[in-house]
Design a protein around this motif. Structure first.
Motif, PDB file in Angstrom:
ATOM      1  N   LEU A 233       0.939  -1.221   0.390  1.00  0.00           N
ATOM      2  CA  LEU A 233       0.121   0.097   0.279  1.00  0.00           C
ATOM      3  C   LEU A 233       0.855   1.001  -0.103  1.00  0.00           C
ATOM      4  O   LEU A 233       1.571   1.453   0.621  1.00  0.00           O
ATOM      5  CB  LEU A 233      -1.116  -0.215   1.558  1.00  0.00           C
ATOM      6  CG  LEU A 233      -1.920  -1.107   1.322  1.00  0.00           C
ATOM      7  CD1 LEU A 233      -2.935  -1.059   2.836  1.00  0.00           C
ATOM      8  CD2 LEU A 233      -3.214  -1.458   0.663  1.00  0.00           C
ATOM      9  N   VAL A 234       0.690   2.436  -1.070  1.00  0.00           N
ATOM     10  CA  VAL A 234       1.436   3.377  -0.952  1.00  0.00           C
ATOM     11  C   VAL A 234       0.476   4.828  -0.983  1.00  0.00           C
ATOM     12  O   VAL A 234      -1.162   4.682  -1.400  1.00  0.00           O
ATOM     13  CB  VAL A 234       2.202   3.353  -2.076  1.00  0.00           C
ATOM     14  CG1 VAL A 234       3.594   2.087  -1.993  1.00  0.00           C
ATOM     15  CG2 VAL A 234       1.156   3.043  -3.424  1.00  0.00           C
ATOM     16  N   SER A 235       1.092   5.190  -0.401  1.00  0.00           N
ATOM     17  CA  SER A 235       0.450   6.766  -0.700  1.00  0.00           C
ATOM     18  C   SER A 235       1.289   7.881   0.288  1.00  0.00           C
ATOM     19  O   SER A 235       2.714   7.598   0.564  1.00  0.00           O
ATOM     20  CB  SER A 235      -0.563   6.528   0.594  1.00  0.00           C
ATOM     21  OG  SER A 235      -1.120   7.557   0.993  1.00  0.00           O
ATOM     22  N   ASP A 236       1.450   9.089  -0.282  1.00  0.00           N
ATOM     23  CA  ASP A 236       1.983  10.182  -0.244  1.00  0.00           C
ATOM     24  C   ASP A 236       1.773  10.934   1.274  1.00  0.00           C
ATOM     25  O   ASP A 236       2.710  12.050   1.725  1.00  0.00           O
ATOM     26  CB  ASP A 236       2.589  11.527  -0.979  1.00  0.00           C
ATOM     27  CG  ASP A 236       1.120  11.887  -1.433  1.00  0.00           C
ATOM     28  OD1 ASP A 236      -0.347  11.764  -1.146  1.00  0.00           O
ATOM     29  OD2 ASP A 236       0.723  12.723  -2.216  1.00  0.00           O
ATOM     30  N   ASP A 237       0.778  10.437   2.202  1.00  0.00           N
ATOM     31  CA  ASP A 237       0.359  11.072   3.385  1.00  0.00           C
ATOM     32  C   ASP A 237       0.139   9.945   4.500  1.00  0.00           C
ATOM     33  O   ASP A 237      -1.001   8.842   4.279  1.00  0.00           O
ATOM     34  CB  ASP A 237      -0.689  12.023   3.330  1.00  0.00           C
ATOM     35  CG  ASP A 237      -1.655  12.110   4.371  1.00  0.00           C
ATOM     36  OD1 ASP A 237      -2.656  11.576   5.442  1.00  0.00           O
ATOM     37  OD2 ASP A 237      -1.183  13.827   4.916  1.00  0.00           O
ATOM     38  N   ILE A 238       0.599  10.049   5.327  1.00  0.00           N
ATOM     39  CA  ILE A 238       0.583   9.117   6.476  1.00  0.00           C
ATOM     40  C   ILE A 238      -1.210   8.923   6.474  1.00  0.00           C
ATOM     41  O   ILE A 238      -1.338   7.253   7.126  1.00  0.00           O
ATOM     42  CB  ILE A 238       0.781   9.097   7.789  1.00  0.00           C
ATOM     43  CG1 ILE A 238       1.197   7.882   8.687  1.00  0.00           C
ATOM     44  CG2 ILE A 238       0.175  10.134   8.559  1.00  0.00           C
ATOM     45  CD1 ILE A 238       1.525   7.362   7.965  1.00  0.00           C
ATOM     46  N   HIS A 239      -2.344   9.615   7.518  1.00  0.00           N
ATOM     47  CA  HIS A 239      -3.388   9.689   7.202  1.00  0.00           C
ATOM     48  C   HIS A 239      -4.407   8.582   5.829  1.00  0.00           C
ATOM     49  O   HIS A 239      -5.442   8.201   6.057  1.00  0.00           O
ATOM     50  CB  HIS A 239      -4.545  10.589   7.452  1.00  0.00           C
ATOM     51  CG  HIS A 239      -3.839  12.205   8.773  1.00  0.00           C
ATOM     52  ND1 HIS A 239      -4.016  10.970   9.878  1.00  0.00           N
ATOM     53  CD2 HIS A 239      -2.652  12.345   8.919  1.00  0.00           C
ATOM     54  CE1 HIS A 239      -3.729  11.929  10.572  1.00  0.00           C
ATOM     55  NE2 HIS A 239      -2.362  12.646  10.009  1.00  0.00           N
ATOM     56  N   LYS A 240      -3.854   9.275   4.539  1.00  0.00           N
ATOM     57  CA  LYS A 240      -4.939   8.266   3.826  1.00  0.00           C
ATOM     58  C   LYS A 240      -3.955   6.523   3.599  1.00  0.00           C
ATOM     59  O   LYS A 240      -4.366   6.112   3.703  1.00  0.00           O
ATOM     60  CB  LYS A 240      -3.808   9.228   2.223  1.00  0.00           C
ATOM     61  CG  LYS A 240      -4.456  10.651   2.093  1.00  0.00           C
ATOM     62  CD  LYS A 240      -4.289  10.346   0.547  1.00  0.00           C
ATOM     63  CE  LYS A 240      -4.664  12.848   0.250  1.00  0.00           C
ATOM     64  NZ  LYS A 240      -4.178  12.530  -0.811  1.00  0.00           N
ATOM     65  N   LEU A 241      -2.620   6.391   3.925  1.00  0.00           N
ATOM     66  CA  LEU A 241      -2.133   5.345   4.098  1.00  0.00           C
ATOM     67  C   LEU A 241      -3.382   4.652   5.072  1.00  0.00           C
ATOM     68  O   LEU A 241      -3.315   3.368   4.794  1.00  0.00           O
ATOM     69  CB  LEU A 241      -1.051   5.401   4.795  1.00  0.00           C
ATOM     70  CG  LEU A 241      -0.157   4.007   4.312  1.00  0.00           C
ATOM     71  CD1 LEU A 241      -0.334   3.146   3.382  1.00  0.00           C
ATOM     72  CD2 LEU A 241       1.477   3.919   5.005  1.00  0.00           C
TER      73      LEU A 241
END
Length: 546
Positions: free
Chosen positions: A103-111
Motif C-alpha cells: 500500500l503506497v501513499s504520500d500521506d500517513i492518514h491516507k495510508l
C-alpha cells in the motif's frame, strides 16, 4: 500464517466464475480444493491425513492465479479510493503480486485509510493480516525529512489493533527495499546468496584444487548462480557503484572457475569463458522487463507511467535509465517500445544480438591494446560459447593440461622473462635453465623460448613429437596442416601451440573434414605445452629455484 492457507474455497470458486471459468472447470476446481489432504512427517514418522478445509494448493502451478483472482478485489478497491500517490498519468495506491501487497501513499492518514480498506477486504474474504509480517517504510528526499518525522509522531497505522512502527527495510517479491541504504542491502544479500549457491556445487570438482571442467562449472554458474545473483536486480534503479559491485563479484567468480590468476585481463577472461559480464546480463534482464511492460495494454498503469516518465525525462525514473541503456546499444527508444512493442521472441533476439555485439567490440578493443595478449586473437573468440581450449578437454588430466595452455595464452604464465619485474636475482629475465647449464649469456626466458628453443627442455619436445607422430599417422590431412606450422616461423609455431583454432589452415581443414580437427589440434597443443611446463618445473626444483 500464509494468506494462501486462509482463503475460503467458496470465495475462490466465486472469483473463478466471475473470471469466466465455467462448466467442468468449476466442478474440477471445486472437487480438487474440497478433497485436499496434508501429510506431515516428524522424526521419520508419517502422520495424517489432515483434511484441509481452507486455503489453496500453495506451490501448485495455478495457485498464484487463483489467489490473484481473490486478491483483485483488494487491489481494485484500493485503486478506486484514489488515496495513493498521484504520479500524473495515474494514481497508484496498491501494488500486488500473488499474496505480497504494498500500500503506497504520500500521506500517513491516507495510508491509514488504505489499511482500513484492506482490513475490510480481509474480513470479507477470510484473510488474516499478521502484524509481525507487516512493515511500514518511509522514502523521502532530504528536504522532506521533517514530514517523515511528523508522520512517525502521529503514526495511526495499526493491524488487528496492534500499532505498526516504522521500519528501515522490508522484503517484497524477493527484493529488499531499504529506506536507509538504498539498493545496497539487496545487492549485498544477493552476493551472499550467490556465494552459497556456487559453494553448494563446488564439491562436484569445480574447486580450485580439483580437476573438474571449467566449462561445466560455467554451465552450472549460468543455471544456479547467475539467477540467484541477479534476482530482482533488473527492477531497480542502479547507480554506477552498485552495478560495479555486482560486475566485480561475478568477474571474480568466473575467474576462480576458470582457475586463472587475479591479474588476468577481463577481456581474455570473458572471451575464454564465453560469458557475458554481469553488467551486460543486467541490461538484458532490464530490456526483458521493458518488453513485458510494452506488451501490456496501453491503459495499464505501468505502461502509462513509463510513457509519462520518458516524456518528462525524470532522471530518477527506471524508464529513463533504460533509455540510457538503449542508447548505448543502439536499440529502439523505450517510448517506441511501449507504444509499438515487438513480439517477445523478436525483441529478446534483437536485444541479445545488440548487447553481445557491443561487448565483443569493447573487449576486442581492450585486447588489441595489450601486448601480453600477443597470441590471443580476440576476433576468433565469442562471448556466447566457451572457447575450445577449455571445452575440448574431456578428462581430468586433459583439463589440467588445458588450464596450463589457457594460462600461457592469457600472458600470465610465470615465465622467467615475466618475473624479471619482481625477481631481484634475475633482473634481465634470462632463462634460468640455460643460465645454470652453461657459463655463456642465457637467452631471455620468454614463452617462445620455453616452448621451442630451450636446450634443457629438449626431452619434453622429443616426447611430444613422438606423441604427435603416433596421433597423426592415421590423419594424413591433418598431418599437412600441422607440418605447415611446425616448419614455419617461431611466431606461427607458438600460435599453433597456444591457440590452433584461430590458424587459417586449421579453420580450412575443419570446414573440409569436420569439427574433430579442432579437437585433435588442441589435444596436440596441450601435449606439447604441458610437457614443457612439467619438465621445466622439475628442473627448476632440482636446481633450487623454487
Amino acid at each position: 500464517m500464509s494468506a494462501y492457507d486462509k482463503i475460503v474455497r467458496q470465495c475462490a470458486l466465486r472469483s473463478a466464475f466471475l473470471a469466466n471459468t465455467c462448466d467442468q472447470g468449476l466442478l474440477y476446481l471445486d472437487a480438487r480444493l474440497k478433497n485436499r489432504s496434508t501429510f506431515t512427517e516428524w522424526d521419520k514418522i508419517l502422520m495424517g491425513p489432515i483434511h484441509d478445509k481452507l486455503g489453496l494448493e500453495q506451490g501448485n502451478v495455478i495457485s498464484d492465479r487463483l489467489y490473484k483472482l481473490c486478491n483483485n478485489n483488494q487491489l481494485n478497491t484500493a485503486q478506486l479510493s484514489q488515496l495513493g500517490i498521484d504520479c500524473g498519468a495515474a494514481v497508484v495506491s496498491c501494488v500486488g503480486l500473488a499474496d505480497d501487497t504494498i500500500l503506497v501513499s504520500d500521506d500517513i492518514h491516507k495510508l491509514s485509510g488504505l489499511a482500513f480498506l484492506t482490513e475490510e477486504y480481509c474480513a470479507k474474504f477470510h484473510v488474516t493480516l499478521v502484524p509481525e509480517k507487516t512493515k511500514l517504510l518511509a522514502f523521502s528526499v532530504p528536504s522532506q525529512a521533517h514530514s517523515v518525522n511528523f508522520a512517525k509522531i502521529v503514526n495511526p497505522i495499526s493491524i488487528s489493533s496492534k500499532p505498526i512502527s516504522f521500519s528501515e527495510s522490508a522484503e517484497h517479491v524477493g527484493v529488499l527495499r531499504s529506506s536507509v541504504g538504498g539498493n545496497m542491502p539487496h545487492i549485498l544479500g544477493r552476493l551472499a546468496a550467490h556465494r552459497r549457491a556456487v559453494q553448494g556445487v563446488l564439491h562436484c570438482g569445480l574447486a580450485k584444487g580439483h580437476r573438474g571442467s571449467p566449462a561445466a562449472g560455467l554451465r552450472l554458474e549460468r543455471a544456479y548462480g547467475a539467477p540467484v545473483l541477479l534476482s530482482g536486480v533488473a527492477s531497480l534503479v542502479l547507480s554506477g557503484a552498485e552495478i560495479s559491485a555486482i560486475h566485480q563479484h561475478f568477474k571474480m567468480c568466473v575467474l576462480h572457475l576458470m582457475r586463472l590468476p587475479l591479474t588476468t585481463p577481463e577481456c581474455f577472461l570473458m572471451f575464454s569463458a564465453g560469458a557475458l559480464p554481469a553488467t551486460a546480463i543486467i541490461h538484458l534482464h532490464t530490456f526483458t522487463l521493458l518488453g513485458m511492460i510494452g506488451r501490456l495494454q496501453q491503459h495499464c498503469i505501468l505502461n502509462k507511467l513509463g510513457r509519462q516518465a520518458l516524456l518528462s525525462g525524470s532522471n530518477s525514473s527506471w524508464f529513463v535509465m533504460v533509455r540510457r541503456f538503449a542508447q548505448q546499444y543502439q536499440l529502439p527508444d523505450p517510448l517506441i517500445v511501449l507504444q509499438q512493442p515487438l513480439p517477445k521472441s523478436q525483441w529478446k533476439s534483437l536485444c541479445k544480438s545488440k548487447v553481445v555485439m557491443w561487448w565483443e567490440k569493447h573487449f576486442r578493443g581492450e585486447a588489441d591494446n595489450l601486448e601480453s595478449l600477443l597470441y590471443f586473437n580476440p576476433h576468433f573468440f565469442s562471448l556466447t560459447k566457451t572457447h575450445k581450449t577449455i571445452s575440448s578437454a574431456n578428462s581430468p588430466y586433459e583439463i589440467s593440461r588445458a588450464t596450463i595452455v589457457n594460462l600461457m595464452l592469457s600472458g600470465r604464465y610465470i615465465s622467467d622473462f615475466r618475473t624479471r619485474h619482481f625477481n631481484n636475482s634475475n633482473p634481465t629475465g634470462a632463462c634460468r635453465l640455460c643460465l645454470s647449464s652453461s657459463g655463456s649469456p642465457a637467452p631471455p626466458g620468454t614463452l617462445e623460448h620455453l616452448l621451442l628453443l630451450c636446450p634443457s627442455l629438449q626431452p619434453a619436445y622429443q616426447r611430444a613429437a613422438l606423441h604427435w607422430t603416433d596421433h597423426l599417422a592415421s590423419r594424413p590431412q591433418l598431418y599437412k596442416v600441422v607440418t605447415q606450422y611446425c616448419l614455419g616461423t617461431v611466431q606461427s609455431s607458438v600460435q599453433f601451440l597456444l591457440n590452433p583454432s584461430c590458424c587459417p589452415a586449421v579453420i580450412s581443414a575443419a570446414q573440409q573434414i569436420g569439427e574433430t580437427v579442432y579437437t585433435d589440434c588442441h589435444l596436440l597443443s596441450r601435449v606439447w605445452c604441458y610437457g614443457a611446463h612439467t619438465l621445466r618445473m622439475k628442473l627448476l626444483k632440482l636446481l633450487g629455484h623454487i
